[in-house]
Motif scaffolding. Structure first.
Motif, PDB file in Angstrom:
ATOM      1  N   LEU A  68      12.511  29.685  21.916  1.00  0.00           N
ATOM      2  CA  LEU A  68      12.612  31.135  21.974  1.00  0.00           C
ATOM      3  C   LEU A  68      12.577  31.509  23.449  1.00  0.00           C
ATOM      4  CD1 LEU A  68      12.568  34.008  20.764  1.00  0.00           C
ATOM      5  CD2 LEU A  68      10.061  33.853  20.758  1.00  0.00           C
ATOM      6  N   VAL A  69      13.652  32.102  23.934  1.00  0.00           N
ATOM      7  CA  VAL A  69      13.772  32.451  25.348  1.00  0.00           C
ATOM      8  C   VAL A  69      13.602  33.957  25.492  1.00  0.00           C
ATOM      9  CG1 VAL A  69      15.272  32.435  27.367  1.00  0.00           C
ATOM     10  CG2 VAL A  69      15.271  30.486  25.797  1.00  0.00           C
ATOM     11  N   ILE A  70      12.608  34.355  26.284  1.00  0.00           N
ATOM     12  CA  ILE A  70      12.282  35.763  26.476  1.00  0.00           C
ATOM     13  C   ILE A  70      12.595  36.160  27.910  1.00  0.00           C
ATOM     14  CG2 ILE A  70      10.469  37.518  26.366  1.00  0.00           C
ATOM     15  CD1 ILE A  70       9.409  34.504  24.746  1.00  0.00           C
ATOM     16  N   THR A  71      13.359  37.219  28.066  1.00  0.00           N
ATOM     17  CA  THR A  71      13.713  37.714  29.396  1.00  0.00           C
ATOM     18  C   THR A  71      13.302  39.173  29.506  1.00  0.00           C
ATOM     19  OG1 THR A  71      15.607  36.216  29.538  1.00  0.00           O
ATOM     20  CG2 THR A  71      15.591  38.104  31.036  1.00  0.00           C
ATOM     21  N   HIS A  72      12.626  39.509  30.599  1.00  0.00           N
ATOM     22  CA  HIS A  72      12.259  40.891  30.898  1.00  0.00           C
ATOM     23  C   HIS A  72      12.877  41.272  32.237  1.00  0.00           C
ATOM     24  CE1 HIS A  72       9.158  41.208  27.766  1.00  0.00           C
ATOM     25  NE2 HIS A  72       8.792  40.001  28.104  1.00  0.00           N
ATOM     26  N   VAL A  73      13.456  42.447  32.301  1.00  0.00           N
ATOM     27  CA  VAL A  73      13.984  42.975  33.564  1.00  0.00           C
ATOM     28  C   VAL A  73      13.533  44.430  33.682  1.00  0.00           C
ATOM     29  CG1 VAL A  73      15.995  43.401  35.016  1.00  0.00           C
ATOM     30  CG2 VAL A  73      15.995  41.448  33.444  1.00  0.00           C
ATOM     31  N   ASP A  74      12.882  44.753  34.798  1.00  0.00           N
ATOM     32  CA  ASP A  74      12.493  46.126  35.132  1.00  0.00           C
ATOM     33  C   ASP A  74      13.205  46.533  36.407  1.00  0.00           C
ATOM     34  OD1 ASP A  74       9.908  46.993  33.434  1.00  0.00           O
ATOM     35  OD2 ASP A  74       9.787  44.845  33.858  1.00  0.00           O
ATOM     36  N   ASP A  75      13.456  47.830  36.553  1.00  0.00           N
ATOM     37  CA  ASP A  75      13.951  48.288  37.842  1.00  0.00           C
ATOM     38  C   ASP A  75      12.947  49.247  38.477  1.00  0.00           C
ATOM     39  OD1 ASP A  75      14.322  50.640  36.441  1.00  0.00           O
ATOM     40  OD2 ASP A  75      16.450  50.823  36.873  1.00  0.00           O
ATOM     41  N   GLN A  76      13.009  49.356  39.786  1.00  0.00           N
ATOM     42  CA  GLN A  76      12.089  50.186  40.549  1.00  0.00           C
ATOM     43  C   GLN A  76      12.840  50.893  41.659  1.00  0.00           C
ATOM     44  OE1 GLN A  76       8.735  48.099  42.139  1.00  0.00           O
ATOM     45  NE2 GLN A  76       7.861  49.886  43.134  1.00  0.00           N
ATOM     46  N   GLN A  77      12.608  52.174  41.771  1.00  0.00           N
ATOM     47  CA  GLN A  77      13.241  52.989  42.803  1.00  0.00           C
ATOM     48  C   GLN A  77      12.406  52.934  44.073  1.00  0.00           C
ATOM     49  OE1 GLN A  77      14.649  56.875  41.434  1.00  0.00           O
ATOM     50  NE2 GLN A  77      13.906  57.779  43.340  1.00  0.00           N
ATOM     51  N   LEU A  78      13.030  52.555  45.193  1.00  0.00           N
ATOM     52  CA  LEU A  78      12.300  52.381  46.444  1.00  0.00           C
ATOM     53  C   LEU A  78      12.373  53.590  47.353  1.00  0.00           C
ATOM     54  CD1 LEU A  78      13.258  48.687  47.294  1.00  0.00           C
ATOM     55  CD2 LEU A  78      11.281  49.539  46.003  1.00  0.00           C
ATOM     56  N   ASP A  79      13.276  54.517  47.074  1.00  0.00           N
ATOM     57  CA  ASP A  79      13.366  55.719  47.894  1.00  0.00           C
ATOM     58  C   ASP A  79      13.542  56.939  46.987  1.00  0.00           C
ATOM     59  OD1 ASP A  79      15.921  55.281  47.001  1.00  0.00           O
ATOM     60  OD2 ASP A  79      16.890  55.639  48.917  1.00  0.00           O
ATOM     61  N   GLU A  80      13.380  58.122  47.537  1.00  0.00           N
ATOM     62  CA  GLU A  80      13.423  59.342  46.741  1.00  0.00           C
ATOM     63  C   GLU A  80      14.803  59.611  46.159  1.00  0.00           C
ATOM     64  OE1 GLU A  80      11.979  62.629  48.963  1.00  0.00           O
ATOM     65  OE2 GLU A  80       9.916  61.856  49.110  1.00  0.00           O
ATOM     66  N   ASP A  81      15.831  59.174  46.848  1.00  0.00           N
ATOM     67  CA  ASP A  81      17.196  59.441  46.392  1.00  0.00           C
ATOM     68  C   ASP A  81      17.694  58.424  45.370  1.00  0.00           C
ATOM     69  OD1 ASP A  81      17.292  61.618  48.108  1.00  0.00           O
ATOM     70  OD2 ASP A  81      18.035  60.396  49.785  1.00  0.00           O
ATOM     71  N   GLY A  82      16.946  57.381  45.167  1.00  0.00           N
ATOM     72  CA  GLY A  82      17.376  56.360  44.224  1.00  0.00           C
ATOM     73  C   GLY A  82      18.509  55.496  44.735  1.00  0.00           C
ATOM     74  N   GLN A  83      18.710  55.472  46.046  1.00  0.00           N
ATOM     75  CA  GLN A  83      19.772  54.644  46.616  1.00  0.00           C
ATOM     76  C   GLN A  83      19.323  53.193  46.784  1.00  0.00           C
ATOM     77  OE1 GLN A  83      22.915  55.835  47.147  1.00  0.00           O
ATOM     78  NE2 GLN A  83      22.075  57.674  46.156  1.00  0.00           N
ATOM     79  N   GLN A  84      18.026  53.010  46.973  1.00  0.00           N
ATOM     80  CA  GLN A  84      17.478  51.671  47.149  1.00  0.00           C
ATOM     81  C   GLN A  84      16.716  51.285  45.876  1.00  0.00           C
ATOM     82  OE1 GLN A  84      18.120  49.772  49.846  1.00  0.00           O
ATOM     83  NE2 GLN A  84      19.359  51.472  50.628  1.00  0.00           N
ATOM     84  N   MET A  85      17.261  50.302  45.179  1.00  0.00           N
ATOM     85  CA  MET A  85      16.672  49.867  43.918  1.00  0.00           C
ATOM     86  C   MET A  85      16.268  48.409  44.007  1.00  0.00           C
ATOM     87  SD  MET A  85      16.849  52.603  42.074  1.00  0.00           S
ATOM     88  CE  MET A  85      16.416  51.911  40.471  1.00  0.00           C
ATOM     89  N   MET A  86      15.305  48.045  43.194  1.00  0.00           N
ATOM     90  CA  MET A  86      14.880  46.649  43.095  1.00  0.00           C
ATOM     91  C   MET A  86      14.702  46.309  41.623  1.00  0.00           C
ATOM     92  SD  MET A  86      11.571  44.730  44.793  1.00  0.00           S
ATOM     93  CE  MET A  86      12.290  44.919  46.450  1.00  0.00           C
TER      94      MET A  86
END
Length: 224
Positions: A68-86
């Motif tokens: 059973l392979v489990i994958t989790h992916v979250d995103d995070q906004q690094l600036d107020e404009d949402g131009q820099q994401m991680m």
């Protein structure tokens, strides 16, 4: 030209429909599969709002003959404009022989009018393999509304390593059916690969399979 199986194509199509960094998620999932052929899958996308930020999380469960392979992916906004994401990615591979319980919880609307053709409006899938338990506690009470005596505490115990809640209102009826089909496939493979004594991931002896206890779930994310 490489020819992929129908389930592999279905998995990729599900990730495309989710629309959450589909190339990144697909590459992560297939890397974690390590060449194994998928038998069934669930891709569940959630969106959370925090102040003026939007956070998304996808959980992908892929079943193979032995894993059973489990994958989790979250995103995070690094600036107020949402131009820099991680994006934060994590994967876990669990031998199906180590899965100790698969618990399904359903919600049906208007049960007094139930017909065999009626579909569940909500499904919660809980899978346990590490032997860990979650205890939900709260003050106990009685049927007397005027009673102010201390009745102690009551609670439920549930075994879970991951919990997914899928509802027709939020995810669509087809998503509920897909999760149900995945659970059936997982139970089938798990039954064919019973827990083997001494096969615990920590190296300690593993006892016989234990049923899940309780059916109260409050989170849909991976429970570490």
């Amino acid at each position: 030209m490489t020819s992929f199986s129908a389930e592999r194509r279905s998995l990729d199509a599900s990730l495309e429909r989710a629309g959450f960094y589909p190339r990144l998620v697909a590459d992560t999932v297939h890397d974690a599969l390590d060449g194994r052929e998928p038998l069934s899958h669930v891709a569940h996308l959630e969106t959370h709002f925090e102040r003026n930020e939007v956070h998304r999380h996808i959980t992908v469960l892929v079943l193979t003959e032995d894993m059973l392979v489990i994958t989790h992916v979250d995103d995070q906004q690094l600036d107020e404009d949402g131009q820099q994401m991680m994006a934060q990615v994590s994967t876990e591979s669990v031998p199906v022989s180590q899965i100790r319980s698969v618990v399904l919880s359903y919600l049906y609307a208007q049960p007094q009018d139930y017909k065999p053709s009626d579909q569940a409006r909500e499904l919660t899938l809980a899978i346990a393999w590490s032997g860990g338990q979650r205890l939900d506690m709260g003050p106990a009470g009685c049927s007397d509304p005027q009673c102010d005596a201390d009745h102690g505490y009551t609670g439920t115990i549930s075994q879970e390593d991951i919990v997914l809640r899928v509802s027709a209102e939020a995810d669509g009826m087809q998503a509920v059916q897909n999760a149900k089909s995945f659970a059936r496939a997982l139970r089938k493979v798990n039954t064919a690969n019973p827990v083997v004594p001494g096969a615990g991931s920590s190296g300690s002896p593993t006892s016989r399979r234990q049923p899940g206890l309780g059916a109260r779930f409050s989170r849909t994310h991976h429970q570490g």
